[in-house]
Write a protein that holds these residues in place. Sequence first.
Motif, PDB file in Angstrom:
ATOM      1  N   VAL A  34      31.177  -4.847   4.499  1.00  0.00           N
ATOM      2  CA  VAL A  34      32.035  -5.846   3.854  1.00  0.00           C
ATOM      3  C   VAL A  34      31.525  -6.035   2.432  1.00  0.00           C
ATOM      4  O   VAL A  34      30.323  -6.246   2.212  1.00  0.00           O
ATOM      5  N   HIS A  35      32.417  -5.963   1.463  1.00  0.00           N
ATOM      6  CA  HIS A  35      31.974  -6.041   0.074  1.00  0.00           C
ATOM      7  C   HIS A  35      33.096  -6.543  -0.830  1.00  0.00           C
ATOM      8  O   HIS A  35      34.267  -6.609  -0.423  1.00  0.00           O
ATOM      9  N   ILE A  36      32.715  -6.884  -2.064  1.00  0.00           N
ATOM     10  CA  ILE A  36      33.685  -7.312  -3.069  1.00  0.00           C
ATOM     11  C   ILE A  36      33.214  -6.850  -4.438  1.00  0.00           C
ATOM     12  O   ILE A  36      32.005  -6.804  -4.719  1.00  0.00           O
ATOM     13  N   ILE A  37      34.164  -6.488  -5.282  1.00  0.00           N
ATOM     14  CA  ILE A  37      33.901  -6.099  -6.675  1.00  0.00           C
ATOM     15  C   ILE A  37      34.751  -6.984  -7.570  1.00  0.00           C
ATOM     16  O   ILE A  37      35.962  -7.138  -7.347  1.00  0.00           O
ATOM     17  N   PHE A  38      34.125  -7.589  -8.569  1.00  0.00           N
ATOM     18  CA  PHE A  38      34.833  -8.381  -9.561  1.00  0.00           C
ATOM     19  C   PHE A  38      35.029  -7.497 -10.789  1.00  0.00           C
ATOM     20  O   PHE A  38      34.073  -7.196 -11.508  1.00  0.00           O
TER      21      PHE A  38
ATOM     22  N   ASP B 109      38.965  -6.464 -15.344  1.00  0.00           N
ATOM     23  CA  ASP B 109      40.363  -6.851 -15.550  1.00  0.00           C
ATOM     24  C   ASP B 109      40.700  -8.182 -14.882  1.00  0.00           C
ATOM     25  O   ASP B 109      41.873  -8.532 -14.746  1.00  0.00           O
ATOM     26  N   ARG B 110      39.673  -8.914 -14.486  1.00  0.00           N
ATOM     27  CA  ARG B 110      39.843 -10.222 -13.838  1.00  0.00           C
ATOM     28  C   ARG B 110      40.564 -10.118 -12.496  1.00  0.00           C
ATOM     29  O   ARG B 110      41.279 -11.039 -12.094  1.00  0.00           O
ATOM     30  N   ARG B 111      40.364  -9.008 -11.814  1.00  0.00           N
ATOM     31  CA  ARG B 111      40.881  -8.845 -10.464  1.00  0.00           C
ATOM     32  C   ARG B 111      39.720  -8.485  -9.541  1.00  0.00           C
ATOM     33  O   ARG B 111      38.841  -7.702  -9.905  1.00  0.00           O
ATOM     34  N   ALA B 112      39.733  -9.091  -8.355  1.00  0.00           N
ATOM     35  CA  ALA B 112      38.717  -8.815  -7.347  1.00  0.00           C
ATOM     36  C   ALA B 112      39.327  -7.950  -6.259  1.00  0.00           C
ATOM     37  O   ALA B 112      40.508  -8.110  -5.918  1.00  0.00           O
ATOM     38  N   TYR B 113      38.544  -7.036  -5.728  1.00  0.00           N
ATOM     39  CA  TYR B 113      39.025  -6.202  -4.628  1.00  0.00           C
ATOM     40  C   TYR B 113      37.844  -5.774  -3.765  1.00  0.00           C
ATOM     41  O   TYR B 113      36.689  -5.805  -4.204  1.00  0.00           O
ATOM     42  N   GLY B 114      38.138  -5.440  -2.522  1.00  0.00           N
ATOM     43  CA  GLY B 114      37.062  -5.049  -1.639  1.00  0.00           C
ATOM     44  C   GLY B 114      37.517  -4.883  -0.211  1.00  0.00           C
ATOM     45  O   GLY B 114      38.721  -4.755   0.066  1.00  0.00           O
ATOM     46  N   LEU B 115      36.555  -4.900   0.718  1.00  0.00           N
ATOM     47  CA  LEU B 115      36.812  -4.744   2.137  1.00  0.00           C
ATOM     48  C   LEU B 115      36.330  -5.999   2.845  1.00  0.00           C
ATOM     49  O   LEU B 115      35.161  -6.381   2.738  1.00  0.00           O
ATOM     50  N   ALA B 116      37.244  -6.651   3.596  1.00  0.00           N
ATOM     51  CA  ALA B 116      36.898  -7.890   4.286  1.00  0.00           C
ATOM     52  C   ALA B 116      36.312  -7.653   5.665  1.00  0.00           C
ATOM     53  O   ALA B 116      35.809  -8.591   6.289  1.00  0.00           O
TER      54      ALA B 116
ATOM     55  N   CYS C  59      37.954  -5.152   8.271  1.00  0.00           N
ATOM     56  CA  CYS C  59      38.858  -4.082   8.667  1.00  0.00           C
ATOM     57  C   CYS C  59      39.843  -3.790   7.545  1.00  0.00           C
ATOM     58  O   CYS C  59      40.166  -2.649   7.256  1.00  0.00           O
ATOM     59  N   ASN C  60      40.320  -4.860   6.913  1.00  0.00           N
ATOM     60  CA  ASN C  60      41.365  -4.746   5.894  1.00  0.00           C
ATOM     61  C   ASN C  60      40.816  -4.857   4.484  1.00  0.00           C
ATOM     62  O   ASN C  60      39.854  -5.587   4.224  1.00  0.00           O
ATOM     63  N   ARG C  61      41.479  -4.135   3.595  1.00  0.00           N
ATOM     64  CA  ARG C  61      41.147  -4.226   2.182  1.00  0.00           C
ATOM     65  C   ARG C  61      41.948  -5.363   1.560  1.00  0.00           C
ATOM     66  O   ARG C  61      43.033  -5.708   2.024  1.00  0.00           O
ATOM     67  N   PHE C  62      41.387  -5.940   0.497  1.00  0.00           N
ATOM     68  CA  PHE C  62      42.044  -7.075  -0.159  1.00  0.00           C
ATOM     69  C   PHE C  62      41.936  -6.909  -1.671  1.00  0.00           C
ATOM     70  O   PHE C  62      41.091  -6.173  -2.187  1.00  0.00           O
ATOM     71  N   SER C  63      42.786  -7.624  -2.379  1.00  0.00           N
ATOM     72  CA  SER C  63      42.730  -7.630  -3.843  1.00  0.00           C
ATOM     73  C   SER C  63      43.464  -8.865  -4.337  1.00  0.00           C
ATOM     74  O   SER C  63      44.304  -9.438  -3.634  1.00  0.00           O
ATOM     75  N   GLY C  64      43.137  -9.279  -5.541  1.00  0.00           N
ATOM     76  CA  GLY C  64      43.801 -10.430  -6.128  1.00  0.00           C
ATOM     77  C   GLY C  64      43.065 -10.897  -7.369  1.00  0.00           C
ATOM     78  O   GLY C  64      41.955 -10.431  -7.676  1.00  0.00           O
TER      79      GLY C  64
ATOM     80  N   PRO D  85      45.726 -15.903  -5.434  1.00  0.00           N
ATOM     81  CA  PRO D  85      45.900 -15.519  -4.033  1.00  0.00           C
ATOM     82  C   PRO D  85      45.499 -14.056  -3.791  1.00  0.00           C
ATOM     83  O   PRO D  85      45.698 -13.207  -4.642  1.00  0.00           O
ATOM     84  N   LEU D  86      44.931 -13.820  -2.598  1.00  0.00           N
ATOM     85  CA  LEU D  86      44.477 -12.486  -2.229  1.00  0.00           C
ATOM     86  C   LEU D  86      45.475 -11.831  -1.287  1.00  0.00           C
ATOM     87  O   LEU D  86      45.918 -12.445  -0.319  1.00  0.00           O
ATOM     88  N   ALA D  87      45.813 -10.585  -1.576  1.00  0.00           N
ATOM     89  CA  ALA D  87      46.685  -9.800  -0.696  1.00  0.00           C
ATOM     90  C   ALA D  87      45.813  -8.869   0.143  1.00  0.00           C
ATOM     91  O   ALA D  87      44.827  -8.312  -0.352  1.00  0.00           O
ATOM     92  N   THR D  88      46.143  -8.710   1.422  1.00  0.00           N
ATOM     93  CA  THR D  88      45.361  -7.847   2.312  1.00  0.00           C
ATOM     94  C   THR D  88      46.267  -6.846   3.017  1.00  0.00           C
ATOM     95  O   THR D  88      47.467  -7.076   3.171  1.00  0.00           O
TER      96      THR D  88
END
Length: 335
Positions: free
Chosen positions: A249-253, A256-263, A265-270, A283-286
């Motif tokens: 499980v990880h996150i990258i900031f 471009d002021r957007r965060a994305y990563g793996l929660a 099972c699902n990937r997310f971004s926002g 809001p984060l989309a998964t």
Amino acid sequence: MKYPITLTLLATASLLGGCASGGAVDAPDLIPGELAAGRYVAEDENQVWVFWPNGVFERALARSADKPPVIDWGQWWPVPGDQTLVARGGGAAPEMLRIVSGKTLALPVAGTAAPVELEWEDAPAPLQQDRSMALCFMTMADAPLAYDPRTMRNWPVAMEQAYPQLETIYAQSERQPPQRVAVSVDGHWVQREAPDAGGEQLFLRVSQVNGVMDADSLRCPALDLQGQDWVLRQLDRQPVQTEGDHDPVHIIFGEDRRAYGLAGCNRFSGPFERRRDALSLGPLATTRMMCPQRQETEQAFLDALGRTERFAIEGRRLFLMSGNGQVLAVLRASE
């Protein structure tokens, strides 16, 4: 000689992280746990506590008439579902205070039957006494910051008194932001108008520089928030392990002021917003894959991201926190 516990009386305070405090004497703001933000004083006036709504506290404890008061400071947070708050400062063990009402606190004292009662007196105001502090200092573009490990915050530094010494030490170190110089200083907080017209905030005023310290032992921030791959290590005070061949499980900031990563099972971004040590995501989309074995961790991590209001970095560790300093998740930068 008598050493009184003195305070600067201020009507309002707008703190780092965007939390308002203070107000009219008969209508104080409430902070989590139904506690009124402000100054609390014992009946004998030997103890003064100041609780800021951003999760920082200060305390002055008078030892005797001929000695200066002992100053402590650090983080406080409420115990969920209980009328208790925890104040962790420089002592080996945290203080546990019971909220009697919105304006009264009870502090148990070892060896005595009755606790010390602290009564609300006024809006928050910084304690004026200097105290020895170990800080991680850096400056860039005339914006000096000092990271205080006790409060886990980056405080703006007032450019007065011993500030030129700090600036010289940083220049001679040949470090570049976000690298820090660990220093031992004497100082305290003062209330000042924010340079970006964001209202009043707390600044650190350094009256004396005592020397340079080891940055590693003080866990000075070594990385910036953005551009790192932050891997989840702890969630809701529980360690998180990566199972088998699963990606962690990880996150990258991103820049471009957007965060994305793996929660999980699902990937997310926002999108995310960052101002000093204030941080909000969403809001984060998964994606919508089903992984029952990782569902609990995934939901808890997404909830923590949604509740995040600020952050702190110590060495290679990232702390995601609520507005009052409660640690929601701990991550570590991948090698």
